[in-house]
Design an enzyme around this catalytic site. Sequence first.
Site, PDB file in Angstrom:
ATOM      1  N   LYS A   1      29.319  47.424  39.309  1.00 30.75           N
ATOM      2  CA  LYS A   1      28.413  48.425  39.907  1.00 30.75           C
ATOM      3  C   LYS A   1      26.925  48.115  39.782  1.00 30.75           C
ATOM      4  O   LYS A   1      26.102  48.727  40.469  1.00 30.75           O
ATOM      5  CB  LYS A   1      28.670  49.800  39.257  1.00 30.75           C
ATOM      6  CG  LYS A   1      29.971  50.441  39.651  1.00 30.75           C
ATOM      7  CD  LYS A   1      29.833  51.210  40.944  1.00 30.75           C
ATOM      8  CE  LYS A   1      31.151  51.473  41.602  1.00 30.75           C
ATOM      9  NZ  LYS A   1      31.595  50.425  42.539  1.00 30.75           N
TER      10      LYS A   1
ATOM     11  N   TYR B   1      35.422  52.226  43.655  1.00 34.70           N
ATOM     12  CA  TYR B   1      35.167  50.774  43.663  1.00 34.70           C
ATOM     13  C   TYR B   1      34.343  50.355  44.886  1.00 34.70           C
ATOM     14  O   TYR B   1      33.479  49.489  44.784  1.00 34.70           O
ATOM     15  CB  TYR B   1      36.502  50.014  43.609  1.00 34.70           C
ATOM     16  CG  TYR B   1      36.356  48.562  43.192  1.00 34.70           C
ATOM     17  CD1 TYR B   1      36.342  48.196  41.839  1.00 34.70           C
ATOM     18  CD2 TYR B   1      36.235  47.546  44.137  1.00 34.70           C
ATOM     19  CE1 TYR B   1      36.199  46.868  41.457  1.00 34.70           C
ATOM     20  CE2 TYR B   1      36.096  46.215  43.764  1.00 34.70           C
ATOM     21  CZ  TYR B   1      36.083  45.890  42.417  1.00 34.70           C
ATOM     22  OH  TYR B   1      35.946  44.577  42.042  1.00 34.70           O
TER      23      TYR B   1
ATOM     24  N   HIS C   1      36.871  41.254  50.891  1.00 39.03           N
ATOM     25  CA  HIS C   1      38.167  41.588  50.296  1.00 39.03           C
ATOM     26  C   HIS C   1      38.547  43.025  50.657  1.00 39.03           C
ATOM     27  O   HIS C   1      37.724  43.927  50.580  1.00 39.03           O
ATOM     28  CB  HIS C   1      38.105  41.459  48.778  1.00 39.03           C
ATOM     29  CG  HIS C   1      38.035  40.041  48.293  1.00 39.03           C
ATOM     30  ND1 HIS C   1      38.007  39.709  46.964  1.00 39.03           N
ATOM     31  CD2 HIS C   1      38.000  38.861  48.971  1.00 39.03           C
ATOM     32  CE1 HIS C   1      37.956  38.392  46.832  1.00 39.03           C
ATOM     33  NE2 HIS C   1      37.928  37.859  48.035  1.00 39.03           N
TER      34      HIS C   1
ATOM     35  N   PRO D   1      30.139  45.551  33.113  1.00 36.18           N
ATOM     36  CA  PRO D   1      30.437  44.909  34.397  1.00 36.18           C
ATOM     37  C   PRO D   1      31.818  45.225  34.980  1.00 36.18           C
ATOM     38  O   PRO D   1      32.094  44.864  36.121  1.00 36.18           O
ATOM     39  CB  PRO D   1      30.339  43.404  34.078  1.00 36.18           C
ATOM     40  CG  PRO D   1      30.566  43.307  32.609  1.00 36.18           C
ATOM     41  CD  PRO D   1      30.066  44.570  32.008  1.00 36.18           C
TER      42      PRO D   1
ATOM     43  N   TYR E   1      42.201  41.878  37.826  1.00 34.30           N
ATOM     44  CA  TYR E   1      41.780  42.511  36.580  1.00 34.30           C
ATOM     45  C   TYR E   1      43.019  42.604  35.698  1.00 34.30           C
ATOM     46  O   TYR E   1      43.953  43.333  36.024  1.00 34.30           O
ATOM     47  CB  TYR E   1      41.248  43.912  36.848  1.00 34.30           C
ATOM     48  CG  TYR E   1      39.897  43.964  37.560  1.00 34.30           C
ATOM     49  CD1 TYR E   1      38.713  44.110  36.827  1.00 34.30           C
ATOM     50  CD2 TYR E   1      39.798  43.898  38.944  1.00 34.30           C
ATOM     51  CE1 TYR E   1      37.471  44.183  37.458  1.00 34.30           C
ATOM     52  CE2 TYR E   1      38.565  43.968  39.587  1.00 34.30           C
ATOM     53  CZ  TYR E   1      37.400  44.110  38.833  1.00 34.30           C
ATOM     54  OH  TYR E   1      36.183  44.179  39.457  1.00 34.30           O
TER      55      TYR E   1
END
Length: 402
Positions: free
Chosen positions: A297, A385, A72, A293, A201
Amino acid sequence: MRTQVGIIGAGPAGLILAQLLHLQGIDSVILERKSKDKIEGTVKAGILEQTTIDILREIGVGDRMDREGHFHNGNYFQFNGQRRHIDLKKYSGGKQVVVYPQHEVIIDLVNARYNNGKDIIFDVENVTLHDIDTENPKIRYCKNGMDEELVCDFIAGCDGYHGPSRQAIPESIRKEHLHMYKDGWLGILSDSAPAADELIYANHDQGFALLSTRTPILQRHYLQVDPHDDIANWSDDRIWTELTERTKTNDGWQVPDGPINSKGIIQMRSFICETMQYGRLFIAGDAAHTVPPTGAKGLNLAATDVKVMAKGITEYYRSGESDVLDRYSEICLRRVWKAERFSHFMTHLLHANSSYDSFQRGIQLTELDYYTSSEAGLRMIAENYVGLPIEWEKAENLKILK
Ligand code: PHB
């Protein structure tokens, strides 16, 4: 029995470490409490950041990830029924993440271990650590009813949050930071179509939701719930109603549903153990720290911890130099704190909080707007990220590391 590095735990940390060491000609023995089937079958998180992708390729176990993983370039943050795209690749200088579940990584690492002609000792009980402040630390354990002892040069404690390794560091020099969040996540696996090309998200008044994926026909989704709630209260219908409500967009989009074939609730916590080393014992992964979560990570931190550990151990055997080993905890914790910060930030940014007044809720929505529209905000999210680099140099002015 004797080895150079005794590794407790065949999770991502222990298995990656064993492979890194093997490539440097350093011998190790891996002890694991669970069975092979159990470690290869447990459903866990699914996102590998660029830093981990690079490590897996470097140690020769990236082929199946490269073939079967879903790479992604970004993800979506949703609020007020609108979706904002975060172009991770663009804002991180070309880096990516891959959806490749943890148990697949484990399968690849176990195969690599066997291909090296090395074993993993599964189903061990009563693991204890001894003489860790000497040059001959020992691990005692029980296998098939027999008491065994493994004498090592170094012990790598990769045995998770509940394992014995961290407890072997004397309490007087161990500072533990534990932060409990009042939220939990309900996770499902469902036979349904992917929600989107990348993860979503979603912030919603009724609670956070995450739409993730595993394969084109198997999806992994999550809902913010009370961590003490009983999963029996969550029928499939109720789960889909909540997921639909929290993730639908103003233009009428709804999440594709389907039969749910597993569900469970986890509590979110942040935990850090300072220090991560004592004598000849070095702890890594969940044995040393856990993250909620939201920032994806957990596994990734385990991978970078053992990268640092392997470098330190390799230098020690090559030249007798112990600079990296001496600073193992300092190097790891600097990055761990940053990953904890990002996970904490993401959690607060995205989760509903019933104690917020209308001002605090307004600030939260404004933060979402700011971070997803400003160049600086997008860069902050993207670089964290996809995984921050390991900083090897000394950080003299970091108070937190005392
Ligand atoms: C997952 O797919 O399991 C997953 C993805 C992203 C997260 C957490 C979990 O932040």
